[in-house]
Design an enzyme around this catalytic site. Structure first.
Site, PDB file in Angstrom:
ATOM      1  N   ILE A 290       0.943  -1.293   0.045  1.00 19.25           N
ATOM      2  CA  ILE A 290       0.083   0.144  -0.104  1.00 19.25           C
ATOM      3  C   ILE A 290       0.881   1.066  -0.068  1.00 19.25           C
ATOM      4  CG2 ILE A 290      -1.716   1.424   1.462  1.00 19.25           C
ATOM      5  CD1 ILE A 290      -2.694  -1.307   2.207  1.00 19.25           C
ATOM      6  N   GLU A 292       1.651   4.208   1.132  1.00 19.80           N
ATOM      7  CA  GLU A 292       1.019   5.318   2.272  1.00 19.80           C
ATOM      8  C   GLU A 292       1.736   6.676   1.683  1.00 19.80           C
ATOM      9  OE1 GLU A 292       1.558   1.161   4.229  1.00 19.80           O
ATOM     10  OE2 GLU A 292       2.828   2.211   2.717  1.00 19.80           O
ATOM     11  N   ASP A 334     -15.322  34.104 -22.558  1.00 14.58           N
ATOM     12  CA  ASP A 334     -15.757  35.310 -22.961  1.00 14.58           C
ATOM     13  C   ASP A 334     -14.853  36.009 -23.729  1.00 14.58           C
ATOM     14  OD1 ASP A 334     -14.713  35.697 -20.481  1.00 14.58           O
ATOM     15  OD2 ASP A 334     -16.153  36.770 -19.614  1.00 14.58           O
ATOM     16  N   ASN A 723       8.536  -2.365  -4.828  1.00 17.08           N
ATOM     17  CA  ASN A 723       7.705  -3.329  -4.343  1.00 17.08           C
ATOM     18  C   ASN A 723       8.304  -4.569  -4.737  1.00 17.08           C
ATOM     19  OD1 ASN A 723       4.721  -1.740  -4.311  1.00 17.08           O
ATOM     20  ND2 ASN A 723       6.149  -1.925  -2.861  1.00 17.08           N
TER      21      ASN A 723
END
Length: 937
Positions: A290, A292, A334, A723
């Protein structure tokens, strides 16, 4: 009262006596009793406020979105896994992010309060035949309003009496020029409500003159109230980034849980570890997968972009709006003040047989009169001097030089008249001296019916036996028709049909270019002329405005900003469409759109508000696929255009400055208000404010928005690639059935994720826009942050490189101690501890090389300056300090199961970053040559 209600919509068609009858009032106004009765039926003249979400609910929402929930769960998992410190740290990350986000967005949703504050507190009315000053909230339909210059108007009303009345309706229409009003019935069907000249509206103000009007609508039934209702009922939608983060959270959750399940099964069935310890091991792997640091990185990346944007004249109110800008596919802008200067400027002068160009733009009297590429002054040409003097004297506007309140020249009065004084000064005329020499004696004010204005002056010395002269300026055709003579080369000549045709052709030629044209004429008034009254107070337009001498034409425009054309071209290169939506006329809008490159075709579709009201949404969507300009549109129509674009899958940015723009600003994916000319209402409804009112600043902001998305992907690439080397050691341990002792412990894995990786990852969130980012089309909405390409690059390229070098470092320690002649060091031995410490350090050093590689997608990191990102440099220094402390400080050695490394170990570790950098630089060079410099890898 039913009769009154049924006639209010068509009240502009009625003669004044019928207006009194329709609204059940009189010239004496309402009685106090009747006013109180109507207030009981109609309510107060107030802008109702819709109940808002409580601050507590808004605060809690920052802690309950998907990513926040994932982090709460990660912290909760870490505690039973024996890592309470980790769980608390993850929760603190969540809390800090939630509080920061709440503080940044607390100011959102105050548009209604700003609307309420725009209405005046008091109004002057006639009741019971007497003038009274009452609270504006006590106005009712049928009340007779008294109007003077400077008054703010507090209700919609029908005019019944005027004296040179001009109203500033910019809050409703977005156009800054004052609108001249009439008391006469209007029978035309080609006008919008705001264009109807005998109606005035709440929220506008009297810029000149005075008058009386009968109230027809109050509160939420006014045009102003309708806009407030549209703004209040606009529900805020999630930004593209928020949607993408939710999708990313789900993807990461699936990946993390999937890895956890695989590792749990392998530990139980392959290594035969106890279920309890296998479960703890799997929980640790889930937490490790995960990211973090994602929320802090997103927040920091957005905040840094906001900081850079503020230096480029764009103030962002909501952090998530930054990335939304990067996703923008259509800009609805505009015209006045955003694409143009909002400063009327004379561009050309036309005299019979002569034409002049005028240089310089805006109200600053800087520029020259040019004829045949040569500078000309008023003293060089008597007709030119007469044209400019007459126009300047027949004006009421005044030019104010820069002062403490403004660093620029500003205008007091009608901007169209102001530019007449500016061009006179450019020609060398001393206006102050001229006014003293030719004092004004009488004014016949402009009327929309006559389309002209006249002033009578006393000349310094007699001309043709008189010292009285009338200067007339107005619509070319009307002024020409009243002219019997024409000024040519310093002399008067009869106005023949050929000259009339020449004047009309010149006028039409300029008008087709979207330019505004004024004609100037004069008449010498002799007291003994037939029909001239003795008293000057008896002079009328019918008496004075005849037998004129036509002098020439003055051509003016609100010029485009000098940098807008380049900004529009950059939008087109970036795949962003620009659509003009203006309150101005179609011809003018088309001319500006062509000049700055918004439209390329020779005949783009120009759709007026009236035409827009007659087509279906399906037809509108078809029109929106091609080049189109919207002119003279109402607020609800601008909102309709934005809604249809969003239904077509577009991410829409909308610019605006008036109250009329607030519904569209709030509905847009990104609302952009003008900081200088914008009303408080527009600023509160918007997500971003331009401090210089410049379209080019929007393009800069889009570039920053694209950088944010790119930086988040760089963060993900960096985080996810670590990872793999974290997971490979565990995989070797599991699939070797324990033959290879675990090269990296769970605590060491978490050290990388929450310790060493965090600071460099945050540094990636501060990267500036990469070269060529605006040469790419907007990202597709179905293109995820965590794309297949990014995952493959993170896991199979960067991740595998890190895995090879880190496992190599693990075996390097074992080789130094006799492997393969002896078995790999067993858990608990000093060699094993050193081997795991070496693996940990190797992953950290591989990440140093990876963070440099992640800084660019296709460019060489050396081309952007390898050490130019100070936050990345700081992050690298911090992670080196952390790893050194972990392997040398005894308290940390016992916590993280590490030991001291030798000189040879450090030499190997220092080789990994440059080696990884060199490998990736080689790949980038190969891909650049293969795909070309515009291809993002």
């Amino acid at each position: 009262m039913d009769t009154v209600s049924s006639k209010k919509e068509d009240i502009f068609r009625l003669q004044i006596d019928k207006v009194y009858e329709a609204l059940e009032t009189s010239s004496l106004g309402l009685s106090q009793t009747e006013a109180e009765k109507r207030q009981n039926e109609e309510g107060k003249n107030l802008i109702a406020e819709k109940q808002k979400k409580s601050s507590i609910i808004i605060f809690l929402s920052n802690f309950t979105h998907l990513m926040a929930i994932l982090l709460w769960c990660a912290g909760a998992i870490a505690i039973p896994a024996g890592m309470p410190q980790l769980g608390i740290a993850v929760w603190l990350v969540n809390v800090i992010n939630g509080v920061f986000s709440f503080m940044q967005e607390y100011r959102a949703g105050k548009a209604t309060e700003a609307l309420r504050n725009m209405l005046p507190s008091y109004s002057r009315v006639i009741r019971d035949g007497l003038e009274q000053k009452i609270l504006s909230q006590d106005l009712v339909s049928g009340d007779m309003l008294l109007l003077e210059e400077g008054d703010k108007i507090s209700a919609d009303a029908r005019l019944i009496e005027i004296s040179d009345l001009q109203v500033d309706q910019s809050t409703l229409t977005g156009e800054s020029n004052p609108v001249r009003k009439t008391k006469d019935a209007v029978l035309r069907d080609d006008l919008t409500r705001a264009e109807t000249p005998n109606l005035i509206f709440a929220g506008t103000s009297v810029s000149e003159g005075n008058g009386k009007a009968i109230v027809i609508q109050i509160g939420m039934k006014t045009e102003f109230g309708k806009i407030a209702n549209l703004t209040q009922n606009m529900e805020a939608e999630e930004s593209p980034l928020q949607k993408e983060l939710d999708r990313l959270t789900k993807q990461i959750s699936i990946i993390a849980i999937g890895f956890g399940v695989v590792f749990f099964a392998a530990a139980v069935f392959l290594v035969k570890q106890p279920i309890a310890s296998s479960f703890i091991f799997a929980l640790g792997m889930i937490v490790a997968f995960i990211p973090e640091g994602l929320l802090p990185t997103v927040t920091l990346s957005l905040a840094m972009a906001v900081q850079r944007m503020s230096g480029r004249n764009a103030l962002v109110k909501k952090l998530s709006s930054v990335e939304t800008l990067g996703s923008t596919t259509v800009i609805c802008t505009d015209k006045t003040g955003t694409l143009t200067q909002n400063e009327m400027t004379v561009s050309n002068l036309w005299l019979p047989g002569k034409e002049f160009d005028v240089t310089g733009v805006g109200y600053a009297p800087e520029g020259n009169i040019i004829k045949n590429e040569k500078k000309v002054s008023a003293n060089d040409d008597a007709d030119l001097k007469l044209l400019l003097t007459g126009a300047a004297l027949c004006s009421n506007a005044r030019l104010l030089p820069p002062n403490e309140e403004s660093v620029r020249y500003t205008v007091l009065g009608d901007p169209t008249e102001a530019c007449l004084g500016v061009v006179a000064v450019k020609a060398g005329i001393d206006l102050k001296r001229q006014i003293e020499l030719t004092p004004r004696l009488r004014e016949l004010p402009f009327e929309s019916r006559r389309k002209r204005m006249t002033t009578i002056h006393q000349l310094e010395s007699p001309v043709d036996g008189t010292r009285l002269i009338a200067y007339v300026k107005g619509a070319p055709k009307e002024v020409m028709e009243l002219s019997q003579k024409v000024r040519i080369n310093g002399k008067t000549a009869p106005m023949d049909p050929d000259m009339r045709r020449e004047i009309i052709e010149a006028n039409d030629s300029y008008a087709r270019k979207g330019l505004r044209v004024l004609a100037v004429a004069y008449r010498l008034i002799h007291r003994d002329d037939e029909g001239i009254p003795v008293a000057m107070s008896d002079y009328t337009p019918m008496i004075i405005e005849r037998d004129l001498v036509f002098v020439g034409l003055i051509i003016m425009a609100d010029p485009p900003r000098t940098e807008v054309a380049d900004a529009v071209a950059e939008c087109h290169r970036a795949g962003i469409r620009v659509i003009m939506i203006t309150g101005d006329y179609g011809l003018t809008a088309e001319s500006i759109a062509k000049r700055i490159g918004i439209v390329k075709g020779t005949s783009p579709r120009v759709l007026s508000g009236l035409e827009l009201g007659e087509i279906s949404d399906e037809q509108l969507k078809e029109y929106l696929k091609d080049e189109i300009i919207f002119a003279r549109v109402a607020p609800e129509q601008k909102l309709r255009v934005v809604s249809n674009l969003q239904e077509m899958g577009e991410i829409v940015a909308v610019t605006g400055d008036g109250v009329n723009d607030s519904p569209a600003l709030k509905k847009a994916n990104i609302g952009i208000a003008m900081g200088i000319a914008g009303t408080d209402v527009a600023k509160e409804a918007a997500d971003m404010i331009l401090t210089d009112d410049n379209f080019a600043s929007i393009v800069h902001a889009i570039e920053e928005g694209r950088a944010v998305y790119s930086n988040i992907q760089k963060f993900l690439l960096y985080i996810l690639n670590s990872n793999v080397p974290e997971a490979i050691p565990s995989a070797l341990f599991l699939f070797s059935r324990g033959a290879i002792p675990l090269p990296l412990t769970i605590m060491q894995i978490l050290t990388i994720d929450l310790g060493t990786d965090m600071m460099p990852a945050l540094g990636l969130g501060t990267e500036k826009p990469e070269k060529g980012i605006m040469n790419q089309p907007p990202r597709k909405q179905n293109m995820p942050l965590l794309s297949r390409k990014l995952v493959l690059k993170a896991f199979l390229w960067y991740g595998m490189l890190g895995s090879i070098f880190s496992i190599d470092s693990y075996f390097f320690v074992n080789v130094q101690n006799g492997w393969p002649n002896v078995t790999l060091a067993a858990e608990g031995t000093s060699i094993y501890i050193k081997a795991t410490a070496m693996t940990l350090a190797a992953i950290v050093f591989c990440q140093i090389g990876a963070v440099f590689n992640c800084r660019t997608e296709k460019q060489s990191v050396f081309s952007v300056g390898i050490f130019k990102n100070k936050q990345v440099n700081l992050g690298i220094a911090v992670e080196i300090i952390i790893i050194v402390a972990m392997v040398y400080l005894p308290p940390l050695q016992s916590v993280f199961n590490t030991t001291a490394l030798g000189v040879t170990d450090w030499m190997l570790l220092c080789a990994w970053p440059p080696l990884i950098l060199l490998i990736e630089e080689t790949r980038k060079l190969f891909m650049r040559r293969k795909n070309g410099n515009n291809q993002i890898i």
